[in-house]
Every structure is written in C-alpha cells, then in structure tokens.
Design an enzyme around this catalytic site. Structure first.
Site, PDB file in Angstrom:
ATOM      1  N   ASP A   5     -67.499   7.517 -23.995  1.00  0.00           N
ATOM      2  CA  ASP A   5     -68.556   7.857 -24.940  1.00  0.00           C
ATOM      3  C   ASP A   5     -68.377   7.270 -26.336  1.00  0.00           C
ATOM      4  OD1 ASP A   5     -66.450   9.377 -25.766  1.00  0.00           O
ATOM      5  OD2 ASP A   5     -67.444  11.297 -25.556  1.00  0.00           O
ATOM      6  N   GLU A   6     -67.592   6.238 -26.428  1.00  0.00           N
ATOM      7  CA  GLU A   6     -67.427   5.593 -27.730  1.00  0.00           C
ATOM      8  C   GLU A   6     -67.649   4.105 -27.561  1.00  0.00           C
ATOM      9  OE1 GLU A   6     -64.370   5.772 -31.471  1.00  0.00           O
ATOM     10  OE2 GLU A   6     -64.241   7.217 -29.852  1.00  0.00           O
TER      11      GLU A   6
END
Length: 89
Positions: A33-34
């Site tokens: 998620d980055e």
C-alpha cells in the site's frame, strides 16, 4: 471482530496502482500500500503542477475506489512520506 479480507486488500492495492500508472511510467511500489511516482518529467506535471496532481490523485482514488489515500510530494521519497500526513476525509 472484523475478519481480514486480504483478497480485497490486494485487489484495491492493484486498482490504486493502476490509477497511479496514469500519472507516471516511473511507479515504484513498496509493500502493498505504499507507492512512489516520479511525475516531474510528465506532461501532466508541466500542465497542472504538483499540488494539482496531488489533489487529483487523492480525489480520483476516493471517487473510483471509495477509499482515501495520503498523497505527499517532495524532491525525494523520505520527504514525500513525511509530507503525506493523514487524510482529512
């Protein structure tokens, strides 16, 4: 208790990366998620500027996926991460 839905997490992560790919060919993922996107050499950056792109990405993910994301911009990854801060939605 809320049960984990890892399959959904993976799906939304993939869909978000597809949105980010619309802004740069230089997209680097870090975990699920980055993401870092290099946008300074893109046409969209030249036309709209950085702050406009930040807002557009944030709003587009919210509208298309129904989730909020933190978006930060800077001259390197560390400062972009620090600048992303919490979302206010």
């Amino acid at each position: 208790m809320v049960l984990p839905r890892f399959d959904r997490y993976l799906r939304f992560s993939r869909m978000a990366r597809e949105i980010y790919a619309d802004y740069s060919d230089l997209v680097e993922t870090f975990g699920l998620d980055e993401v870092w996107c290099a946008v300074t050499g893109t046409q969209k950056f030249r036309e709209r500027g950085l702050e406009s792109l930040e807002n557009e990405i944030h709003e587009r993910v919210k509208f298309e996926l129904g989730i909020t994301v933190s978006v930060g911009a800077s001259w390197n990854k560390i400062f972009a991460k620090l600048g992303s801060g919490p979302t206010l939605d």
